[in-house]
Design an enzyme around this catalytic site. Structure first.
Site, PDB file in Angstrom:
ATOM      1  N   ARG A 213      58.037  24.731  26.601  1.00  0.00           N
ATOM      2  CA  ARG A 213      57.309  24.389  27.839  1.00  0.00           C
ATOM      3  C   ARG A 213      58.050  25.110  28.956  1.00  0.00           C
ATOM      4  NH1 ARG A 213      54.681  19.049  30.374  1.00  0.00           N
ATOM      5  NH2 ARG A 213      53.151  19.795  28.895  1.00  0.00           N
TER       6      ARG A 213
ATOM      7  N   ASP B  76      42.133  18.141  36.512  1.00  0.00           N
ATOM      8  CA  ASP B  76      43.591  18.110  36.337  1.00  0.00           C
ATOM      9  C   ASP B  76      44.211  18.092  37.738  1.00  0.00           C
ATOM     10  OD1 ASP B  76      46.196  18.292  35.335  1.00  0.00           O
ATOM     11  OD2 ASP B  76      46.097  20.462  34.998  1.00  0.00           O
TER      12      ASP B  76
ATOM     13  N   CYS C 246      43.869  15.891  31.433  1.00  0.00           N
ATOM     14  CA  CYS C 246      44.953  16.090  30.467  1.00  0.00           C
ATOM     15  C   CYS C 246      46.103  15.109  30.675  1.00  0.00           C
ATOM     16  CB  CYS C 246      45.457  17.526  30.544  1.00  0.00           C
ATOM     17  SG  CYS C 246      46.183  17.907  32.153  1.00  0.00           S
TER      18      CYS C 246
END
Ligand code: CP
Ligand code: NVA
Length: 298
Positions: free
Chosen positions: A102, A218, A256
């Site tokens: 990430r 989002d 999300c």
């Protein structure tokens, strides 16, 4: 069967047929009908940014498959103290069976993949979040089905960009509404067009949601964009997913997560029975187990 690609940096690293198989396998894992295992395998997980879902779903998924996942925060490993990413990648590749990263810069995910001699999975970069897309496509298959129309409303960010391409691969119709200055990279629509999707982005959220079965949003301020907060809040006025925007639709709602209630979505919508967000979050684990099995397994 395994995937043709060595790495999973964005959703179109797999073919539409492979994507379909991944979603099938995720559903089978969820139903307890797939006995795949990754016994004794280790996933190294580099996190430059915080995470709840990605960290916990990968770690739990590896445990369920008989393997092990290792959390590597930047301050914990030498990467955060000056060791080059390519050296970290080469070394991790000698220990672990797969690396999940990430990261901020998408080019760093490409560097990881180039130098680690094991499969590399993108757990979110500033450009893309393909693991989220896998979970989203499973969620859509379980609910509305793939003849759905999905409207993306809000920032043209990492989650949206991977979703638009993945939805195109799955034959899902897509509408996109973003502020003019915060649209998706034009290459996203070219990639979607390669799978037959003709996406014409708009700056009008009401037009985008009019025929939508699902409205997907989002956060407006993604991780790393905190300095843009004032200008982005201003630019996104009118893009909130709220009861007014949804009033004339029966649309369900995806996000999300994490959600910033009061910004891109209201508390009322988050607490309503329109939301698919908890299924999306659960499906991260099933989808990623399928991905890891197909990247690493039999
Ligand atoms: N959706 C998602 O990736 O959540 P986390 O930031 O909690 O991992
Ligand atoms: N767009 C968000 C997604 C978080 C999962 C971010 O990058 O912060």
């Amino acid at each position: 069967m395994t995937l043709a690609t060595d790495d999973f940096l964005d959703i179109d690293d797999v073919t539409p047929a492979e994507l379909d198989r991944l979603i099938d396998r995720a559903a089978a894992l969820k139903a307890g009908e797939d006995g795949g295992s990754l016994d004794d395998m280790t996933l190294g997980m580099i996190f430059e940014k915080p995470s709840t879902r990605t960290r916990v779903s990968f770690e739990t998924g590896m445990t369920q498959l008989g393997g092990h996942a290792m959390f590597l925060g930047p301050e914990d490993i030498q990467l955060g103290h000056g060791e080059p990413l390519r050296d970290t990648a080469r070394v991790l590749g000698r220990y672990v069976d797969c690396v999940m990263g990430r990261l901020f810069d998408h080019a760093d995910a490409e560097t990881l993949a180039a130098y680690a001699d094991v499969p590399v999975v993108n757990g979110l970069t500033d450009e893309a979040h393909p693991c989220q897309t896998l979970a989203d496509l499973l969620t859509i298959r379980e609910t509305v089905g793939e003849d759905a129309t999905v409207a993306w409303v809000g920032d043209g960010n990492n989650v949206g960009q991977s979703f638009v391409v993945g939805a195109a691969m799955a034959g899902i119709d897509i509408e996109v509404a973003t502020p003019a200055d915060y649209g998706m990279d034009p290459s996203v629509f070219e990639r979607a067009a390669a799978f037959g999707a003709d996406v014409e982005p708009t700056t009008d959220p009401e037009a985008a949601v009019a025929d939508a079965d699902i409205v997907y949003t989002d956060v407006w301020i993604s991780m790393g964009q905190e300095g843009l907060r004032a200008e982005k809040l201003d630019a996104f006025d009118g893009f909130q997913v709220n009861d007014e925007l949804l009033a004339d639709t029966d649309a369900q709602v995806m996000h999300c997560l994490p959600a910033h209630r009061g910004e891109e979505i209201t508390d009322e919508v988050m607490e309503s029975d329109r939301v698919l967000v908890w299924d999306q979050a659960e499906n991260r684990m099933h989808a990623q187990k399928a991905l890891l099995l197909e990247l690493l397994g039999e």
